[in-house]
Design a protein around this motif. Structure first.
Motif, PDB file in Angstrom:
ATOM      1  N   SER A 372      -3.861 -26.318  61.504  1.00 36.88           N
ATOM      2  CA  SER A 372      -4.633 -25.413  62.345  1.00 36.88           C
ATOM      3  C   SER A 372      -3.907 -24.077  62.359  1.00 36.88           C
ATOM      4  O   SER A 372      -2.679 -24.027  62.305  1.00 36.88           O
ATOM      5  CB  SER A 372      -4.773 -25.980  63.750  1.00 36.88           C
ATOM      6  OG  SER A 372      -3.515 -26.336  64.248  1.00 36.88           O
ATOM      7  N   TYR A 373      -4.664 -22.994  62.405  1.00 35.43           N
ATOM      8  CA  TYR A 373      -4.055 -21.669  62.430  1.00 35.43           C
ATOM      9  C   TYR A 373      -3.301 -21.491  63.743  1.00 35.43           C
ATOM     10  O   TYR A 373      -3.775 -21.923  64.801  1.00 35.43           O
ATOM     11  CB  TYR A 373      -5.115 -20.583  62.265  1.00 35.43           C
ATOM     12  CG  TYR A 373      -5.526 -20.412  60.827  1.00 35.43           C
ATOM     13  CD1 TYR A 373      -4.718 -19.682  59.960  1.00 35.43           C
ATOM     14  CD2 TYR A 373      -6.671 -21.008  60.338  1.00 35.43           C
ATOM     15  CE1 TYR A 373      -5.061 -19.539  58.636  1.00 35.43           C
ATOM     16  CE2 TYR A 373      -7.022 -20.867  59.002  1.00 35.43           C
ATOM     17  CZ  TYR A 373      -6.217 -20.130  58.153  1.00 35.43           C
ATOM     18  OH  TYR A 373      -6.547 -19.998  56.846  1.00 35.43           O
ATOM     19  N   PRO A 374      -2.117 -20.877  63.681  1.00 40.51           N
ATOM     20  CA  PRO A 374      -1.331 -20.716  64.907  1.00 40.51           C
ATOM     21  C   PRO A 374      -2.064 -19.837  65.924  1.00 40.51           C
ATOM     22  O   PRO A 374      -2.818 -18.944  65.542  1.00 40.51           O
ATOM     23  CB  PRO A 374      -0.053 -20.037  64.431  1.00 40.51           C
ATOM     24  CG  PRO A 374      -0.345 -19.505  63.080  1.00 40.51           C
ATOM     25  CD  PRO A 374      -1.455 -20.312  62.518  1.00 40.51           C
ATOM     26  N   SER A 418     -18.734 -21.394  52.133  1.00 37.69           N
ATOM     27  CA  SER A 418     -17.845 -20.434  52.767  1.00 37.69           C
ATOM     28  C   SER A 418     -17.403 -20.979  54.133  1.00 37.69           C
ATOM     29  O   SER A 418     -18.219 -21.508  54.878  1.00 37.69           O
ATOM     30  CB  SER A 418     -18.591 -19.107  52.909  1.00 37.69           C
ATOM     31  OG  SER A 418     -17.978 -18.320  53.863  1.00 37.69           O
ATOM     32  N   GLY A 419     -16.125 -20.870  54.421  1.00 39.35           N
ATOM     33  CA  GLY A 419     -15.610 -21.373  55.684  1.00 39.35           C
ATOM     34  C   GLY A 419     -15.223 -22.843  55.635  1.00 39.35           C
ATOM     35  O   GLY A 419     -14.817 -23.419  56.642  1.00 39.35           O
ATOM     36  N   ALA A 420     -15.299 -23.436  54.450  1.00 39.47           N
ATOM     37  CA  ALA A 420     -14.997 -24.865  54.340  1.00 39.47           C
ATOM     38  C   ALA A 420     -13.503 -25.133  54.442  1.00 39.47           C
ATOM     39  O   ALA A 420     -13.083 -26.212  54.858  1.00 39.47           O
ATOM     40  CB  ALA A 420     -15.542 -25.392  53.020  1.00 39.47           C
ATOM     41  N   GLY A 421     -12.696 -24.139  54.085  1.00 40.55           N
ATOM     42  CA  GLY A 421     -11.248 -24.329  54.146  1.00 40.55           C
ATOM     43  C   GLY A 421     -10.555 -24.201  52.803  1.00 40.55           C
ATOM     44  O   GLY A 421      -9.378 -24.537  52.675  1.00 40.55           O
ATOM     45  N   LYS A 422     -11.245 -23.669  51.807  1.00 37.70           N
ATOM     46  CA  LYS A 422     -10.659 -23.568  50.461  1.00 37.70           C
ATOM     47  C   LYS A 422      -9.469 -22.602  50.441  1.00 37.70           C
ATOM     48  O   LYS A 422      -8.399 -22.947  49.945  1.00 37.70           O
ATOM     49  CB  LYS A 422     -11.726 -23.086  49.455  1.00 37.70           C
ATOM     50  CG  LYS A 422     -12.985 -23.926  49.444  1.00 37.70           C
ATOM     51  CD  LYS A 422     -13.982 -23.415  48.427  1.00 37.70           C
ATOM     52  CE  LYS A 422     -14.519 -22.021  48.727  1.00 37.70           C
ATOM     53  NZ  LYS A 422     -15.336 -21.906  49.944  1.00 37.70           N
ATOM     54  N   SER A 423      -9.675 -21.406  50.997  1.00 41.56           N
ATOM     55  CA  SER A 423      -8.577 -20.423  50.989  1.00 41.56           C
ATOM     56  C   SER A 423      -7.406 -20.942  51.809  1.00 41.56           C
ATOM     57  O   SER A 423      -6.246 -20.703  51.478  1.00 41.56           O
ATOM     58  CB  SER A 423      -9.043 -19.090  51.570  1.00 41.56           C
ATOM     59  OG  SER A 423     -10.090 -18.562  50.819  1.00 41.56           O
ATOM     60  N   THR A 424      -7.726 -21.645  52.878  1.00 46.51           N
ATOM     61  CA  THR A 424      -6.664 -22.196  53.717  1.00 46.51           C
ATOM     62  C   THR A 424      -5.804 -23.159  52.903  1.00 46.51           C
ATOM     63  O   THR A 424      -4.566 -23.107  52.968  1.00 46.51           O
ATOM     64  CB  THR A 424      -7.284 -22.907  54.929  1.00 46.51           C
ATOM     65  OG1 THR A 424      -8.169 -22.009  55.588  1.00 46.51           O
ATOM     66  CG2 THR A 424      -6.220 -23.355  55.887  1.00 46.51           C
ATOM     67  N   ILE A 425      -6.442 -24.013  52.119  1.00 49.35           N
ATOM     68  CA  ILE A 425      -5.687 -24.944  51.267  1.00 49.35           C
ATOM     69  C   ILE A 425      -4.804 -24.152  50.311  1.00 49.35           C
ATOM     70  O   ILE A 425      -3.607 -24.433  50.162  1.00 49.35           O
ATOM     71  CB  ILE A 425      -6.655 -25.863  50.485  1.00 49.35           C
ATOM     72  CG1 ILE A 425      -7.369 -26.809  51.449  1.00 49.35           C
ATOM     73  CG2 ILE A 425      -5.909 -26.637  49.402  1.00 49.35           C
ATOM     74  CD1 ILE A 425      -8.392 -27.718  50.803  1.00 49.35           C
TER      75      ILE A 425
END
Ligand code: ADP
Ligand code: MG
Length: 637
Positions: A372-374, A418-425
């Protein structure tokens, strides 16, 4: 210190915002300030000694002048004595001048030194902050903290400290000498002080309101100008044809700035005039009362002159010290605000026993990763954010139980809405953020126990809009690998399919790019970014929709460059194009922060699930686009 300087300093402190006095400082601030001063203790002691010396001369000179007057009045001693004393006074004046230069030398050295220390510490510290910090922080607020508060903190050592020391010493010495000469006159002169200080306080607080308003007006005037003078704003004004209204609104604010300017000048002058007037009145009093006392024989003529001269050294320090609390607190608050930034914990830090990522293992592995983002409190200062939004019920989980492995040399594609979490991974691999659960491993090593340098060297990232510094092409490339030679630079540019363009520029590699330099197109920028990654030659490459913003022509060129970049490397590719996805060794479908499907293109199509849907909707365009085939010429189909 000379008279005009002290009264200027006094006026500044009357103008200061008294609300700072009410601010609570955390314990230990004073100790930390002393810590900052420690390297300068030698300079500081010289500095203070000089300040004391100057104050002494300030008291001795009037006494000597009085002594001369007494000799003249009583016709005692010889003319030679008088000349000797006069010469001594002249000598003292020369010494005082030398002291004043030396004082400035020390105060400048200490002040600039403190600025330098704080600035470099804050800059180095801010660079260690996680990406999350920069996503939340207003750059302007941060830059102003680096500039203004650091300078405010510096003033603590120079003007505030020296002001307090010289004023206290000056006041004590002058007061003591005056009292011994004539306690009646001294007490009477002191009675006059509130006459000045009380109205000065009122003027000060009014001046401060005015100053604040003028800052605000100036800022809003500047904002209007920047907005209206750029192309888009100017166009809007022209198209809607309201330049008259614009001009009126602007003049209104400019007129207020003009009026405030006049008002502020008058208040400022009033302050000085009042100070001068009180001093003049007191001088009249000294001569009147002193003369009378001299007639009755209880005071010598020299004492009267000395008292009158000393008087001018009494009021400056008194007024300055009347507001010393505000001065000292302002300086401390500046320090505190700098410390606040320095105290932000860098969330991503290298473990003490960190090991290098092995050079021969280029695998990437996610094991039950959740993330989770801080939240804001963890990464930023509310004072540096424009609006501190209340967090809605704590951090939201973005990734849940994500597990996959990329073997060395494999290409794995992430697809999803978009918003699925790809960039986060993708961001977790170079450790831009730390996972909240599970582990990310590069070359078999948990990224949290890898050295930051080796991790950075192992991974190259190309994102949607690559950033280039406002600097030469060469400098932008060397940023990835400072020791690269000319040949390596050109071969990277060749690989990125941008060598021909760079060669055609009049200044070649030394062409300045960026905001104010040569304007590269989106595709050219991307290829330069790819050249940067090629030069770095990482074992692992991450592409986050690297061609998403490009038109199909640039896209074809960038795709060609990317194929070179990916060749023989482990790759994690977030793709929006079908051709890239299709050639992937494995495709991971991300949805709601989970990996919901995994397999090859053919397998997933056959499955008829989420990927098949995406294929129909998201990639339908790409399927038909001829530019999809790497290197193919865009046709006009
Ligand atoms: N810096 C951030 N701070 C907080 N939440 C973020 C941040 N970046 C992305 N998110 C959230 O994380 C989720 C996944 O975003 P992202 O990984 O960018 O998706 P994708 O790349 O698949 O489009 C989104 O709900 C987004 O709002
Ligand atoms: Mg994204």
């Amino acid at each position: 210190m000379s008279q005009p300087m002290t009264s200027m300093a006094a006026m500044r402190s009357f103008r200061r915002d008294p609300s700072v006095v009410g601010r609570k400082l955390p314990p230990g601030t004073v100790r930390r300030i002393i810590e900052i001063a420690r390297p300068y203790r030698r300079d500081l002691s010289f500095f203070l000694a000089l300040v004391v010396g100057s104050s002494l001369i300030g008291v001795i000179t009037p006494l000597l002048a009085g002594n001369i007057v007494n000799r003249i009045a009583g016709l005692e001693g010889t003319t030679g004595d008088i000349v000797r004393i006069a010469l001594f006074i002249a000598g003292l004046a020369v010494v005082d001048a030398a002291i004043s230069l030396a004082t400035r030398w020390y105060s400048a050295r200490i002040g600039e030194g403190v600025i330098y220390d704080l600035r470099s510490r804050v800059f180095a510290h801010v660079q260690q902050m996680p990406v999350a910090f920069f996503t939340r922080t207003q750059t302007g607020a941060l830059v102003s903290r680096l500039n203004n508060d650091v300078v405010g903190a510096q003033q603590a050592f120079t003007s505030t400290l020296s002001g307090v020391v010289s004023n206290v010493i000056g006041l004590v010495l002058t007061g003591a000498v005056m009292l011994t000469l004539s306690w009646q006159i001294t007490l009477l002169s002191l009675v006059l002080v509130p006459l000045f200080v009380l109205p000065a306080r009122r003027i000060g607080s009014r001046l401060q309101e005015i100053t604040r308003e003028s800052y605000e007006l100036n800022a809003s005037m500047n904002a209007t100008m920047t907005e209206r003078f750029n192309v888009a704003g100017a166009l809007l004004v022209k198209l809607f044809g309201r330049p008259g209204v614009e001009a009126d609104a602007f003049s209104g604010r400019a007129a207020r700035v003009r009026d405030i300017g006049v008002l502020s000048a008058m208040y400022g002058r009033f302050f000085f005039t009042a100070l001068t007037l009180v001093a003049a009145l007191a001088t009249a009093l000294v001569y009147g009362l002193g003369g009378w006392l001299a007639f009755t024989g209880s005071l010598s003529p020299g004492d009267v002159v000395a008292l009158a001269l000393l008087l001018s050294r009494l009021y400056g320090p008194l007024t300055a010290l009347a507001n010393v609390r505000v001065d000292v607190m302002s300086a401390m608050v500046s320090f505190d605000r700098v410390f606040e930034v320095l105290d932000l914990p860098p969330m991503i830090r290298q473990a003490d026993d960190a090991v290098a990522v092995p050079a021969d293992d280029r695998s990437v592995e996610f094991e039950n990763v959740s993330f989770s983002y801080p939240s804001a409190e963890d990464v930023s200062l509310p004072s540096l954010e424009e609006v501190s939004l209340p967090e809605h019920g704590g951090p939201i989980d973005v990734l849940h139980d994500v597990s996959f492995r990329i073997e060395p040399g494999q290409l794995v594609a992430l697809v999803g809405h978009s918003g699925a979490g790809k960039s986060t991974i993708a961001n977790l691999v170079p450790r831009l953020y730390d996972v909240t659960g599970g582990a990310v491993r590069v070359g078999g090593i948990d990224v949290r126990s890898a050295t930051l340098d080796s991790l950075r060297d192992a991974i190259g990232v190309v994102s949607q809009d690559a950033h280039l510094f406002h600097d030469s092409i060469r400098a932008n490339l060397l940023y990835a690998r400072p020791e690269a030679d000319e040949e390596q630079l050109w071969s990277a540019l060749e690989g990125a399919r941008i060598a021909a363009l760079v060669r055609s520029l009049p200044q070649g590699l030394d062409t300045v790019v960026g905001d104010r330099g040569y304007r590269m197109s989106g595709g050219e920028k991307q290829r330069l970014a790819i050249a940067r990654v090629l030069l770095k030659a990482p074992g692992i490459v991450i592409l986050d929709e690297a061609t998403a913003h490009l038109d199909s022509e640039s896209e074809a060129a960038v795709q060609e460059a990317l194929d070179t970049a990916l060749d023989g490397r482990t790759a994690l590719v977030i793709a929006h194009r079908l051709s890239t996805v299709r050639s992937a060794d494995r495709i991971l479908v991300v949805d709601g922060g989970r990996i919901v499907e995994s397999g090859t293109h053919a397998e997933l199509l056959a499955l008829g699930g989420r990927y098949a849907d995406l294929h129909r909707t998201q990639f339908a365009d790409g399927e038909r686009r001829p530019a999809d085939a790497a290197g193919a010429l865009p046709s006009l189909l």
